[in-house]
Design a protein around this motif. Structure first.
Motif, mmCIF file in Angstrom:
data_model
loop_
_atom_site.group_PDB
_atom_site.id
_atom_site.type_symbol
_atom_site.label_atom_id
_atom_site.label_comp_id
_atom_site.label_asym_id
_atom_site.label_seq_id
_atom_site.Cartn_x
_atom_site.Cartn_y
_atom_site.Cartn_z
ATOM 1 N N LYS A 169 0.816 -1.209 0.000
ATOM 2 C CA LYS A 169 0.000 0.000 0.000
ATOM 3 C C LYS A 169 0.855 1.267 0.000
ATOM 4 O O LYS A 169 0.338 2.367 0.172
ATOM 5 C CB LYS A 169 -0.933 0.002 1.213
ATOM 6 N N ALA B 268 0.579 -0.600 -8.568
ATOM 7 C CA ALA B 268 -0.712 0.087 -8.446
ATOM 8 C C ALA B 268 -0.985 0.508 -7.006
ATOM 9 O O ALA B 268 -1.397 1.640 -6.742
ATOM 10 C CB ALA B 268 -1.832 -0.816 -8.961
ATOM 11 N N ASP C 211 -1.075 4.395 -5.331
ATOM 12 C CA ASP C 211 -2.185 4.926 -4.534
ATOM 13 C C ASP C 211 -1.706 5.494 -3.204
ATOM 14 O O ASP C 211 -2.257 6.477 -2.701
ATOM 15 C CB ASP C 211 -3.213 3.827 -4.258
ATOM 16 N N THR D 23 -7.929 14.333 -11.253
ATOM 17 C CA THR D 23 -9.093 13.933 -10.458
ATOM 18 C C THR D 23 -8.891 12.545 -9.862
ATOM 19 O O THR D 23 -8.071 11.762 -10.340
ATOM 20 C CB THR D 23 -10.350 13.901 -11.344
ATOM 21 N N PRO D 24 -9.639 12.215 -8.811
ATOM 22 C CA PRO D 24 -9.586 10.847 -8.270
ATOM 23 C C PRO D 24 -9.879 9.796 -9.338
ATOM 24 O O PRO D 24 -9.304 8.705 -9.316
ATOM 25 C CB PRO D 24 -10.662 10.861 -7.178
ATOM 26 N N HIS D 25 -10.754 10.124 -10.269
ATOM 27 C CA HIS D 25 -11.081 9.195 -11.356
ATOM 28 C C HIS D 25 -9.853 8.925 -12.225
ATOM 29 O O HIS D 25 -9.598 7.774 -12.615
ATOM 30 C CB HIS D 25 -12.210 9.778 -12.208
ATOM 31 N N PHE E 77 -6.691 9.177 -11.257
ATOM 32 C CA PHE E 77 -5.754 8.383 -10.474
ATOM 33 C C PHE E 77 -6.176 6.912 -10.465
ATOM 34 O O PHE E 77 -5.336 6.012 -10.521
ATOM 35 C CB PHE E 77 -5.663 8.908 -9.037
ATOM 36 N N ARG E 78 -7.479 6.666 -10.422
ATOM 37 C CA ARG E 78 -7.965 5.289 -10.430
ATOM 38 C C ARG E 78 -7.633 4.626 -11.769
ATOM 39 O O ARG E 78 -7.248 3.448 -11.819
ATOM 40 C CB ARG E 78 -9.474 5.260 -10.190
ATOM 41 N N GLN E 79 -7.776 5.374 -12.845
ATOM 42 C CA GLN E 79 -7.451 4.818 -14.155
ATOM 43 C C GLN E 79 -5.958 4.516 -14.282
ATOM 44 O O GLN E 79 -5.571 3.494 -14.857
ATOM 45 C CB GLN E 79 -7.896 5.785 -15.249
ATOM 46 N N HIS F 170 -4.033 3.801 -11.779
ATOM 47 C CA HIS F 170 -3.881 2.605 -10.938
ATOM 48 C C HIS F 170 -4.142 1.351 -11.775
ATOM 49 O O HIS F 170 -3.357 0.393 -11.757
ATOM 50 C CB HIS F 170 -4.860 2.678 -9.765
ATOM 51 N N ASP F 171 -5.230 1.351 -12.514
ATOM 52 C CA ASP F 171 -5.587 0.195 -13.337
ATOM 53 C C ASP F 171 -4.562 -0.026 -14.449
ATOM 54 O O ASP F 171 -4.262 -1.179 -14.798
ATOM 55 C CB ASP F 171 -6.979 0.391 -13.943
#
Length: 333
Positions: free
Chosen positions: A142, A251, A255, A273-275, A277-279, A281-282
């Motif tokens: 993490k 990933a 995060d 945006t958080p979105h 960052f999530r992409q 991550h993926d």
């Protein structure tokens, strides 16, 4: 996936200012290696005792023996108890040191050295072992970094134990899963990288996190610059570091990084945006599992971009940072 694609490894060693002043060479030995078939990756740091006549010889023998054992006998060593592990590793090292001492017509104590080592296997198993000063630190899956082994100096900061001492104290550990990276150091930089409560400085944290994302050449340059900075702060001893990291944890480490540092490190837009960052991550998760490369069409689906140009634009920061690359229609990490 080939085993060797899981891990990154790098090392750096530099002679201390005090050694230069005394006309002595660097007495540290730092090594990394990977078994070509099993994929086990290991790192070793050994610091020869400065007061001994054959300190460098001692550290070289200690480091090479430990690396050989970790790479070629990892499975057997992993099954041992803590005392049996220590007896096996230290027994082998002492035997080699005694043999060399006899050829040099000196006492084995003149080849005294510390030992800091760790190894990671593709199935997530890991080992670490520590005799003497220096540190072992980890970054978890993490992105949280902490010191897991550090010698407690009861007498003085320059007093420690060595592999040549019978029944020497040691730290040992093993496990499976949860570790993204190991950092090993000699005592030269130890007190500039850690706090008294067992945590590392933010600068040291970032260094270990970066090892998951950047190739050895970049990390060696980072270590070179860090050493120059530490010397300005007064570090005078030899400085040695070794890093091993698992790209499959990228990933999660991404995060867990400090948002501002992450933004600067990967050249991300200020209004990410958080979105987004999530992409990303993926994207890291996908790239880490496919060292053979991810086709642009597959990356488009992960990032929901629908066009190659938009995919490139979303990954521009990572490409600029040289964390990933695009070659002949495939993205590589």
């Amino acid at each position: 996936m080939e085993n060797r694609e899981y891990f990154r490894a790098c090392s750096y060693c530099e002679v201390g200012e005090s050694h230069i002043g005394w006309g002595k060479p660097c007495e540290d030995t730092v090594l990394t290696g990977q078994h070509p078939e099993t994929g086990v990756t290991a790192a070793v740091v050994s610091d020869g005792a400065g007061s001994c006549s054959f300190a460098k010889v001692g550290s070289e023998i200690t480091a090479n023996a430990a690396l050989d054992l970790l790479l070629n006998q990892f499975d057997a060593l992993y099954e041992l108890s803590s005392p049996a592990f220590a007896e096996t590793v230290l027994g082998c090292i002492r035997s080699l040191l005694q043999e060399r001492a006899e050829s040099l017509e000196t006492d084995i104590a003149e080849l005294s050295a510390t030992l800091v080592c760790a190894a990671m296997a593709p199935d997530g198993r890991y080992l670490f072992f520590h005799v003497g000063d220096g540190i072992i630190a980890v970054c978890d899956e993490k992105g949280v970094c902490r010191v897991i082994s550090q010698y407690y100096h009861e007498i003085a900061r320059n007093f420690t134990t060595f592999v040549t001492i019978p029944d020497t104290p040691y730290n040992y550990g093993k496990g499976q899963g949860g570790i993204a990276a190991f950092l090993l150091t000699s005592d030269g930089s130890e007190y500039l990288m850690t706090f008294d409560d067992g945590w590392m400085t933010p600068q040291a944290d970032l260094l270990v996190q970066m090892s998951v994302f950047f190739p050895p050449e970049r990390m060696e340059d980072e270590l070179r610059q860090l050493t120059a900075y530490y010397k300005e702060l007064g570090m005078y001893d030899d400085a040695s570091y070794a890093l091993i990291s698992d790209k499959r944890c990228a990933a999660g480490v991404f995060d867990g990084m400090d948002p501002e540092l992450r933004q600067m490190l990967f050249y991300l837009p200020e209004k990410s945006t958080p979105h987004m960052f999530r992409q990303l991550h993926d994207a890291f998760a996908l790239l880490a599992e496919h060292p053979e490369g991810v086709p642009e069409s597959q990356m488009m689906r992960v990032l929901h971009t629908h066009k190659k140009w938009n995919t490139f634009r979303k990954l521009a920061g990572l490409l600029t940072a040289e964390t990933i690359r695009l070659h002949e229609g495939k993205y590589y990490f």
